[in-house]
Design a protein around this motif. Sequence first.
Motif, short mmCIF file in Angstrom:
data_model
loop_
_atom_site.label_atom_id
_atom_site.label_comp_id
_atom_site.label_asym_id
_atom_site.label_seq_id
_atom_site.Cartn_x
_atom_site.Cartn_y
_atom_site.Cartn_z
N SER A 73 28.64 31.43 33.62
CA SER A 73 29.69 32.44 33.66
C SER A 73 30.97 31.88 34.27
O SER A 73 32.08 32.20 33.81
CB SER A 73 29.21 33.65 34.47
N SER A 77 34.56 31.70 32.34
CA SER A 77 35.81 32.24 32.88
C SER A 77 36.90 31.19 32.93
O SER A 77 38.07 31.47 32.64
CB SER A 77 35.57 32.81 34.29
N TRP A 209 41.06 36.29 34.71
CA TRP A 209 40.00 35.94 35.65
C TRP A 209 39.27 37.18 36.17
O TRP A 209 38.05 37.15 36.38
CB TRP A 209 40.58 35.15 36.82
N ASN A 210 39.99 38.28 36.36
CA ASN A 210 39.39 39.49 36.92
C ASN A 210 38.85 40.45 35.88
O ASN A 210 38.15 41.41 36.23
CB ASN A 210 40.42 40.24 37.78
N TRP A 212 36.54 42.26 33.38
CA TRP A 212 35.09 42.30 33.24
C TRP A 212 34.63 43.27 32.15
O TRP A 212 33.58 43.06 31.53
CB TRP A 212 34.44 42.72 34.56
N ALA A 228 33.54 37.61 36.06
CA ALA A 228 33.75 38.97 36.57
C ALA A 228 32.72 39.94 36.00
O ALA A 228 32.22 40.82 36.70
CB ALA A 228 35.17 39.44 36.23
N THR A 229 32.38 39.79 34.73
CA THR A 229 31.36 40.64 34.12
C THR A 229 29.99 40.36 34.72
O THR A 229 29.21 41.28 34.97
CB THR A 229 31.32 40.41 32.60
N LEU A 231 29.37 39.22 37.74
CA LEU A 231 29.34 39.78 39.09
C LEU A 231 29.15 41.29 39.06
O LEU A 231 28.45 41.86 39.90
CB LEU A 231 30.62 39.42 39.84
N GLN A 232 29.80 41.95 38.09
CA GLN A 232 29.64 43.39 37.97
C GLN A 232 28.19 43.76 37.63
O GLN A 232 27.66 44.73 38.15
CB GLN A 232 30.58 43.92 36.88
N ILE A 267 31.46 36.54 45.35
CA ILE A 267 32.84 37.04 45.40
C ILE A 267 33.77 36.00 45.97
O ILE A 267 34.87 35.76 45.44
CB ILE A 267 32.89 38.35 46.23
N SER A 270 34.39 33.23 43.56
CA SER A 270 35.18 33.65 42.41
C SER A 270 36.68 33.71 42.71
O SER A 270 37.49 33.64 41.78
CB SER A 270 34.70 35.03 41.91
N VAL A 271 37.06 33.87 43.98
CA VAL A 271 38.49 33.94 44.30
C VAL A 271 39.08 32.57 44.63
O VAL A 271 40.31 32.45 44.75
CB VAL A 271 38.74 34.90 45.49
#
Length: 296
Positions: A73, A77, A209-210, A212, A228-229, A231-232, A267, A270-271
């Motif tokens: 993932s 991204s 990037w954000n 999802w 992002a997807t 992580l969701q 999280i 990802s940032v």
Amino acid sequence: MHHASRAYRWFLGLNYAILTLLALLCLFPIVNILAISFSSSDAVKAGSVTFWPVDFTLSSYKYILENQQFLNSFGTSLLRVVLGVATNLIFTILVAYPLSKEAAKFRSRTFYAWIFVFTMLFSGGLIPGYLVVKEAGLLDSIWALILPGAVPIFNVLLMLNFFRGLPKELEEAAWMDGAGHFRTLWSIYLPISLPSIATITLFAMVGHWNAWFDGMIYMKSPEGYPLATYLQSMLQQVTMIQSEMMTLEDATLLSQVSDRTTQASQIFLSVIPILLVYPFLQRYFVHGLVVGSVKG
């Protein structure tokens, strides 16, 4: 020399205090997430973690980096950001350049501008959008995440206003030297538009990037999810290894992590790309945003 009065010094002090407090309020959640990601699951479950790790451990990061789905993932991204930002920049510039011309040079400018603004305010909806992507054969491909948003209208408006604010003499000089539209755009407009380009690049990068929701809709399997997807979808529980496949090392590792520590680690990871890129674009960001929004 200007002498600051006592009231002015009090005003500055109060201003700095309020801004510092607001900055800390924005920073505290990030610090808390970072502390949770480095803490043991028992300490997190007990609620004893605030702004400093308790029972420092790297188990969550080890668990994540050994998770092939997370790595896939993350790569998806990165590919989406590279292709999406390039696509957004190309279309934004190619749309903004002709729309920045006067009506005498481009008679249909107002008509096309209103068409783009209309699409900014109204859309076809979720189902028609899905059907278009499906009939185009883009489902379960990286282009399903890029092409539906290839022309970000807000960025077009920023770039359009920036182009309008450039001196017309530069374009006239280029035309006198025999340059056409593409040559003028490439050699004159783009080199002096770096602030605006940096601004829309940052907007496009953060947006891709954000994002999802589109990954959840257009990807048939979790293997194609952007980060992002993914992580969701992981907000429910940490994916457990089948008991018959669990080794002693796996059991020990899973006993040291929890859903909260794993999510905090994901999280934070990802940032990191945004935090690495933003300092290089920050010096252009404010200037490009202000100039592109007030001139026109």
